[in-house]
Design a protein around this motif. Structure first.
Motif, mmCIF file in Angstrom:
data_model
loop_
_atom_site.group_PDB
_atom_site.id
_atom_site.type_symbol
_atom_site.label_atom_id
_atom_site.label_comp_id
_atom_site.label_asym_id
_atom_site.label_seq_id
_atom_site.Cartn_x
_atom_site.Cartn_y
_atom_site.Cartn_z
ATOM 1 N N ALA A 91 0.812 -1.218 0.000
ATOM 2 C CA ALA A 91 0.000 0.000 0.000
ATOM 3 C C ALA A 91 0.844 1.265 0.000
ATOM 4 C CB ALA A 91 -0.945 -0.001 1.203
ATOM 5 N N PHE A 92 1.867 1.329 0.845
ATOM 6 C CA PHE A 92 2.667 2.549 0.920
ATOM 7 C C PHE A 92 3.508 2.774 -0.341
ATOM 8 C CE2 PHE A 92 2.172 1.814 5.637
ATOM 9 C CZ PHE A 92 1.268 2.856 5.811
ATOM 10 N N PRO A 93 4.177 1.736 -0.888
ATOM 11 C CA PRO A 93 4.872 1.943 -2.161
ATOM 12 C C PRO A 93 3.923 2.328 -3.294
ATOM 13 C CG PRO A 93 5.667 -0.037 -1.097
ATOM 14 C CD PRO A 93 4.487 0.414 -0.314
ATOM 15 N N GLU A 130 10.491 2.561 -4.766
ATOM 16 C CA GLU A 130 10.051 3.094 -3.487
ATOM 17 C C GLU A 130 9.603 2.017 -2.505
ATOM 18 O OE1 GLU A 130 10.582 6.023 -2.805
ATOM 19 O OE2 GLU A 130 10.809 6.986 -4.748
ATOM 20 N N LEU A 131 9.810 0.749 -2.831
ATOM 21 C CA LEU A 131 9.286 -0.328 -2.008
ATOM 22 C C LEU A 131 9.685 -0.179 -0.546
ATOM 23 C CD1 LEU A 131 7.731 -2.984 -1.810
ATOM 24 C CD2 LEU A 131 9.833 -4.197 -2.444
ATOM 25 N N TRP A 132 10.966 -0.004 -0.272
ATOM 26 C CA TRP A 132 11.404 0.091 1.120
ATOM 27 C C TRP A 132 11.385 1.515 1.651
ATOM 28 C CZ3 TRP A 132 10.387 -4.192 2.987
ATOM 29 C CH2 TRP A 132 10.639 -5.375 2.301
ATOM 30 N N PRO A 133 11.817 2.538 0.893
ATOM 31 C CA PRO A 133 11.691 3.907 1.423
ATOM 32 C C PRO A 133 10.260 4.275 1.803
ATOM 33 C CG PRO A 133 13.139 3.895 -0.479
ATOM 34 C CD PRO A 133 12.539 2.526 -0.398
ATOM 35 N N ALA A 134 9.290 3.914 0.948
ATOM 36 C CA ALA A 134 7.897 4.251 1.234
ATOM 37 C C ALA A 134 7.371 3.486 2.436
ATOM 38 C CB ALA A 134 7.023 3.968 0.012
ATOM 39 N N ASN A 135 7.776 2.222 2.595
ATOM 40 C CA ASN A 135 7.339 1.463 3.763
ATOM 41 C C ASN A 135 7.941 2.013 5.049
ATOM 42 O OD1 ASN A 135 5.430 -0.669 3.145
ATOM 43 N ND2 ASN A 135 7.002 -1.541 1.824
ATOM 44 N N ARG A 136 9.165 2.531 4.982
ATOM 45 C CA ARG A 136 9.747 3.151 6.176
ATOM 46 C C ARG A 136 8.987 4.419 6.546
ATOM 47 N NH1 ARG A 136 14.677 1.059 3.954
ATOM 48 N NH2 ARG A 136 15.010 2.946 2.691
ATOM 49 N N ALA A 178 6.653 4.977 9.923
ATOM 50 C CA ALA A 178 6.823 6.128 10.810
ATOM 51 C C ALA A 178 5.491 6.840 11.033
ATOM 52 C CB ALA A 178 7.854 7.092 10.221
ATOM 53 N N LEU A 179 4.728 7.026 9.958
ATOM 54 C CA LEU A 179 3.431 7.686 10.090
ATOM 55 C C LEU A 179 2.467 6.857 10.937
ATOM 56 C CD1 LEU A 179 2.917 9.031 6.455
ATOM 57 C CD2 LEU A 179 3.186 10.411 8.519
ATOM 58 N N ILE A 191 -4.818 17.703 13.952
ATOM 59 C CA ILE A 191 -4.946 18.498 12.723
ATOM 60 C C ILE A 191 -3.581 18.679 12.072
ATOM 61 C CG2 ILE A 191 -5.524 20.779 11.823
ATOM 62 C CD1 ILE A 191 -7.698 20.933 14.011
ATOM 63 N N THR A 192 -2.581 18.986 12.902
ATOM 64 C CA THR A 192 -1.224 19.174 12.375
ATOM 65 C C THR A 192 -0.707 17.902 11.713
ATOM 66 O OG1 THR A 192 -0.745 20.802 14.111
ATOM 67 C CG2 THR A 192 1.148 19.793 12.981
ATOM 68 N N LEU A 193 -0.909 16.778 12.368
ATOM 69 C CA LEU A 193 -0.444 15.508 11.804
ATOM 70 C C LEU A 193 -1.219 15.154 10.542
ATOM 71 C CD1 LEU A 193 1.427 13.118 12.014
ATOM 72 C CD2 LEU A 193 -0.185 12.046 13.620
ATOM 73 N N GLY A 194 -2.518 15.470 10.516
ATOM 74 C CA GLY A 194 -3.305 15.216 9.310
ATOM 75 C C GLY A 194 -2.786 16.012 8.124
ATOM 76 N N LEU A 195 -2.477 17.297 8.361
ATOM 77 C CA LEU A 195 -1.933 18.138 7.287
ATOM 78 C C LEU A 195 -0.554 17.635 6.854
ATOM 79 C CD1 LEU A 195 -2.944 21.674 8.619
ATOM 80 C CD2 LEU A 195 -3.924 20.483 6.652
ATOM 81 N N ALA A 196 0.273 17.274 7.836
ATOM 82 C CA ALA A 196 1.609 16.757 7.506
ATOM 83 C C ALA A 196 1.515 15.472 6.697
ATOM 84 C CB ALA A 196 2.410 16.532 8.784
#
Length: 224
Positions: free
Chosen positions: A38-40, A78-84, A88-89, A124-129
């Motif tokens: 999903a993330f990649p 982006e398989l691993w960068p996006a999953n990292r 984190a998120l 709200i801040t985290l949602g925007l980020a």
């Protein structure tokens, strides 16, 4: 009449382009077993949307083969960068939601209203980020922590653009709530397209193309 026809054709091309990307997002999410896909797939969608904005293709309809080839290449890269970044998120959201649940369910006395308000602001801040970090991920060759830092810098340095992006994403999510049938058609792609368009068309991310697989970090772009 001619202008109205042009607008209809433009809307049709946009709808098909987003549908192409949504189908690819679903396919590559399943290819990664959902959890690892999903993330990649989200990162690949933002990368393709970035290419369309950068190359002036946001009003055209690229071929299915071209879109699929580009999406697949970004997904693998982006398989691993996006999953990292995704991990984190998820971790940050989990901590915030758990903390918020504690504040809501326990009587902490006088500080309770202040803590509840603080959690609302943080949410709200985290949602925007979260909305703006994926277009940044497609644009910068940074790690997860550096990308989150860029998102916070952008949020504080360009609040107008960030709020515009958040409002656009919020409008799409509201439309999904009112018309759930839109979710399988445009799902993750419509919010991604809104966020990417807002950041590019306000000039925050625009820059001459760099002949690399991903753009090298630009120290000025995120905080401008």
């Amino acid at each position: 009449m001619q202008r109205l026809l042009h607008l209809h054709q433009q809307a049709g091309r946009l709808g098909l382009r987003l549908l192409y990307l949504q189908l690819l997002w679903i396919g590559y999410t399943l290819r990664g077993g959902i959890l690892l896909g999903a993330f990649p797939a989200t990162a690949a969608a933002h990368a393709v949307l970035r290419e369309h904005e950068r190359d002036g293709l946001h009003q055209d309809l690229p071929s299915w083969r071209t879109t699929r080839t580009s999406f697949g290449a970004h997904w693998h890269r982006e398989l691993w960068p996006a999953n990292r970044l995704g991990a984190a998120l998820v971790t940050i959201w989990a901590v915030l939601l758990a903390s918020s649940a504690v504040v809501e369910n326990l009587d902490l006395g006088t500080p309770s209203p202040l803590l509840a308000g603080t959690h609302t602001i943080l949410g709200i801040t985290l949602g925007l980020a979260t909305a703006i970090v994926w277009p940044l991920q497609a644009h910068f060759n940074d790690g997860a922590i550096a990308l989150l830092r860029r998102a916070l810098i952008l949020l504080l340095g360009r609040p107008g653009t960030t709020l515009l992006t958040g409002a656009g994403v919020g409008l799409i999510l509201s439309a999904y709530y009112l018309l759930p049938g839109l979710i399988p058609v445009f799902g993750a792609i419509a919010p991604a397209a809104i966020a990417t368009a807002c950041l590019w068309r306000t000039g925050i991310l625009a820059n001459p193309p760099v002949p690399q697989t991903r753009l090298a970090p630009l120290t000025h772009a995120g905080a401008r």
